[in-house]
Design a protein around this motif. Structure first.
Motif, PDB file in Angstrom:
ATOM      1  N   ALA A 369      17.372 -41.782  20.681  1.00  0.00           N
ATOM      2  CA  ALA A 369      17.383 -41.135  19.371  1.00  0.00           C
ATOM      3  C   ALA A 369      18.649 -41.456  18.591  1.00  0.00           C
ATOM      4  O   ALA A 369      18.646 -41.447  17.359  1.00  0.00           O
ATOM      5  N   ASP A 370      19.765 -41.723  19.299  1.00  0.00           N
ATOM      6  CA  ASP A 370      21.027 -42.009  18.617  1.00  0.00           C
ATOM      7  C   ASP A 370      21.276 -43.508  18.452  1.00  0.00           C
ATOM      8  O   ASP A 370      22.388 -43.927  18.111  1.00  0.00           O
ATOM      9  N   ASP A 371      20.252 -44.324  18.683  1.00  0.00           N
ATOM     10  CA  ASP A 371      20.359 -45.760  18.413  1.00  0.00           C
ATOM     11  C   ASP A 371      20.684 -45.928  16.924  1.00  0.00           C
ATOM     12  O   ASP A 371      19.985 -45.407  16.057  1.00  0.00           O
ATOM     13  N   LYS A 372      21.721 -46.667  16.627  1.00  0.00           N
ATOM     14  CA  LYS A 372      22.169 -46.819  15.242  1.00  0.00           C
ATOM     15  C   LYS A 372      21.066 -47.358  14.352  1.00  0.00           C
ATOM     16  O   LYS A 372      20.920 -46.947  13.187  1.00  0.00           O
ATOM     17  N   HIS A 430       9.309 -34.703  15.260  1.00  0.00           N
ATOM     18  CA  HIS A 430       9.510 -35.133  16.643  1.00  0.00           C
ATOM     19  C   HIS A 430      10.853 -35.848  16.805  1.00  0.00           C
ATOM     20  O   HIS A 430      11.529 -35.684  17.828  1.00  0.00           O
ATOM     21  N   TYR A 431      11.222 -36.639  15.803  1.00  0.00           N
ATOM     22  CA  TYR A 431      12.517 -37.311  15.888  1.00  0.00           C
ATOM     23  C   TYR A 431      13.653 -36.293  15.781  1.00  0.00           C
ATOM     24  O   TYR A 431      14.656 -36.398  16.491  1.00  0.00           O
ATOM     25  N   ARG A 435      16.726 -35.381  18.568  1.00  0.00           N
ATOM     26  CA  ARG A 435      18.150 -35.298  18.253  1.00  0.00           C
ATOM     27  C   ARG A 435      18.695 -33.881  18.398  1.00  0.00           C
ATOM     28  O   ARG A 435      19.837 -33.614  18.009  1.00  0.00           O
ATOM     29  N   LYS A 436      17.876 -32.983  18.948  1.00  0.00           N
ATOM     30  CA  LYS A 436      18.260 -31.572  19.140  1.00  0.00           C
ATOM     31  C   LYS A 436      18.566 -30.885  17.813  1.00  0.00           C
ATOM     32  O   LYS A 436      19.406 -29.999  17.730  1.00  0.00           O
ATOM     33  N   GLU A 437      17.853 -31.306  16.770  1.00  0.00           N
ATOM     34  CA  GLU A 437      18.021 -30.700  15.451  1.00  0.00           C
ATOM     35  C   GLU A 437      16.934 -29.656  15.212  1.00  0.00           C
ATOM     36  O   GLU A 437      15.933 -29.583  15.931  1.00  0.00           O
ATOM     37  N   ASP A 438      17.118 -28.866  14.197  1.00  0.00           N
ATOM     38  CA  ASP A 438      16.157 -27.825  13.851  1.00  0.00           C
ATOM     39  C   ASP A 438      14.881 -28.465  13.311  1.00  0.00           C
ATOM     40  O   ASP A 438      14.925 -29.241  12.357  1.00  0.00           O
ATOM     41  N   ILE A 439      13.752 -28.122  13.910  1.00  0.00           N
ATOM     42  CA  ILE A 439      12.490 -28.706  13.440  1.00  0.00           C
ATOM     43  C   ILE A 439      11.703 -27.731  12.569  1.00  0.00           C
ATOM     44  O   ILE A 439      10.600 -28.073  12.114  1.00  0.00           O
TER      45      ILE A 439
END
Length: 609
Positions: A369-372, A430-431, A435-439
């Motif tokens: 998910a953190d791939d630039k 889903h992305y 990234r452990k963000e608020d969905i």
């Protein structure tokens, strides 16, 4: 049709010519009493003997059978029919086992209950496991297509199958896999879509519709749910994986059924199918190793096909590069054009065409998910394809999409302007979850798009309201509703919020690519996907679908040799060249086939350190 107190008379006619509406419109009362009509699109009408009472509508293979069912239902009474209907739905609902469903906020638990019922409603009763894409007809008020979305798409089915799996509907997912096995074509692929009884309708080939059933079977294997189906699933997977290996990575049609070429979504599921199918034991040892080698090669070359750098779009946003929606050619995506099928065949530069297909690279575990590259593409997509309405963020399929109403609100008629798709808010969600963000913004957007009864649409209206056409900003457009893919995406987004792992992701794929780097053993050269320069760390496999003799040399045909091909696996034949000592050289070659002799073409591959 039967009435509790009977009919005084009846009629049947052709819709638009001799039906009841035409009778009353022309004559002001019921004047026709036709006894027979058909075949064709027909309508019945009848004059009731009482102003109140119960009607029963029944279907059968014969007129007598239908009459028997209707009259027996009337004899049993409305309350009995209602009781049985409610009892059966209540009993089925007890089989739903979504994780901690009773602990979800009521809006989400209600959404799961509604969505899973919508999915079940779309399953064929005579053919268990067959799910039509929608019980609606897009723009049905203006289109004369009597079929609409009343067909089975293998892709939509598997998308729904994963949602059913998330809900613990084991009987349904096993029935779906059995159905997919039954309608697979002899060469391993599935038709673009078909009637519930298996008869093909549109007959295009979409490689994702070949890969997704394999991925689904591998997931059921991972969960220990195949049971007695293991043999049939293995046979199905072998044929499908051979088809993927032989004809991939390009697909005659993408997931939106519009263009040929290589696209990140189809490529992602194809790679995942090859890995998960091999690791599930669906292949014999030689084919297994070939499938893994091919998947590793495609995974390493993925960016060379569907990623571009330093384009005009990148410079405007200050990013290094981005994934594209689709590359119709085997050469660099930086060049060439894509034809927009729903825009009267207008074209757009391949490097400028954006879509959300790349998000499946993360969803299936091929990229982190953190791939630039993923992060920067998402920044670009959020800028170019996202519309933030009061209810939340929504997305277009791609820039310059033509599948939707015209600017003035007229129905899609082969061209138009693509509108916002709620299910894509789910893909973006889903992305965010990865990234452990608020969905919540994405969940809220999907929920807000629903009709009063909770049905999720294919598209919503994205512009100022046009009330006279029934188009209100942020509300369902004239496209399909409900769309089972949208309902499945909502269920899966709620699921990933609870579990933190997408239901489609398999451990074998994530472990191979996102948790560690799998270095390919070989570079697979094919006519349709030549390699360019190959590093000496790889073997060079020159392969094709039939036996051949390779005639080759180095640097302007020095040290000429010939070598016969050998079976590589999954129906491919090839010659393996060890190039470890050939850095800086160029391999030239041509081939001789038994049936046609020399192919009449010289090829070359550069070898780099």
């Amino acid at each position: 049709m039967a009435a509790e107190n009977g009919f005084t008379r009846g009629s049947v006619g052709y819709v638009g010519r001799s039906d009841g509406w035409q009778d009353f419109s022309q004559n002001g009362y019921m004047s026709w009493e036709y006894q027979q009509a058909g075949p064709g699109n027909i309508a019945m009408m009848g004059e009731l003997s009482h102003n109140s009472g119960v009607l029963a509508l029944a279907f059968s293979d014969t007129a007598q059978g239908a009459a028997t069912l209707a009259n027996s239902s009337l004899a049993a009474g409305y309350q009995e029919a209602r009781r049985q209907y409610a009892y059966l739905w209540a009993a089925w609902n007890e089989t739903v086992n979504f994780p901690d469903l009773d602990k979800l906020p009521k809006t989400l638990s209600d959404a799961v209950h509604i969505s899973v019922a919508v999915l079940k409603t779309h399953e064929g009763r005579n053919f268990p496991g067959s799910l039509v894409a929608s019980l609606s007809t897009p723009w049905g008020d203006t289109h004369k297509d009597a079929g609409g979305y009343h067909l089975v798409w293998p892709r939509d089915s598997v998308e729904v199958g994963f949602a059913m799996l998330a809900c613990g509907l084991i009987t349904e997912v096993r029935a779906m896999l059995a159905y997919l096995i039954a309608i697979q074509q002899p060469d391993g692929h599935w038709m673009q879509n078909n009637f519930t009884d298996g008869r093909p309708y549109w007959q295009g080939i979409q490689l994702d519709e070949v890969a997704l059933p394999v991925l689904f079977a591998a997931k059921l294997h991972e969960r220990g749910l195949l049971g007695d189906m293991h043999g049939a699933a293995t046979h199905m997977a072998r044929k499908a994986m051979a088809f993927i290996a032989q004809y991939g990575p390009a697909s005659p049609q993408d997931r939106w059924e519009e263009n040929s070429g290589i696209n990140p979504f189809t490529l992602s599921v194809s790679i995942a199918a090859l890995v998960s199918g091999a690791k599930a034991g669906f292949l014999e040892e030689g084919d297994k190793q070939y499938a893994l080698d091919l998947a590793d090669d495609w995974n390493e070359r993925l960016e060379s096909w569907v990623y571009v750098a330093n384009t005009e779009l990148d410079k405007e946003l200050g990013i290094s590069g981005h994934y594209i929606r689709l590359n119709p050619n085997c050469h660099s995506a930086r060049f060439g054009d894509v034809t927009l099928r729903n825009r009267n065949n207008e074209t757009i530069n391949t490097r400028a065409l954006l879509g959300m297909e790349y998000l499946y690279l993360v969803r299936l575990g091929l990229r982190k998910a953190d791939d630039k590259r993923i992060e920067e593409t998402t920044r670009l997509v959020d800028q170019q394809l996202c519309v933030n309405l009061p209810a939340g963020p929504y997305y277009y399929r791609y820039n310059e999409d033509g599948y939707g109403e015209h600017e003035d609100g007229r129905a899609f008629d082969g061209s138009g302007i693509g509108r916002l798709w709620p299910l894509l808010s789910g893909e973006r969600g889903h992305y965010a979850a990865a990234r452990k963000e608020d969905i919540k913004p994405y969940l809220n957007a999907i929920l807000a798009s629903a009709s009063t009864g909770g049905m999720l649409p294919e598209q919503i209206w994205d512009k100022e309201s046009i009330p006279e056409r029934g188009l209100l900003t942020g509300r369902p457009s004239g496209s399909a509703m409900p769309l089972i893919w949208a309902h499945a995406e909502l269920i899966k987004l709620i699921y990933v919020q609870k579990t933190q792992v997408p239901i489609e992701q398999l451990k074998s794929v994530a472990e191979r690519y996102s948790e560690k780097s799998s270095v390919p053993r070989a570079r697979h050269w094919r006519d349709s996907q030549p390699c360019g320069a190959v590093p000496t760390s790889h073997e060079l496999w020159i392969e094709v679908l039939e036996p051949f003799v390779l005639h080759y040399g180095y640097d302007n045909w020095q040290d000429i040799k010939e070598q016969s091909s050998q079976p590589l696996g999954l129906g491919l034949y090839g010659v393996v060249l060890d190039i470890r000592t050939l850095a800086g050289k160029t391999v030239q070659f041509t081939r001789r086939f038994d049936a046609s002799g020399w192919e009449g073409h010289d090829w070359h591959v550069d070898i780099k350190a």
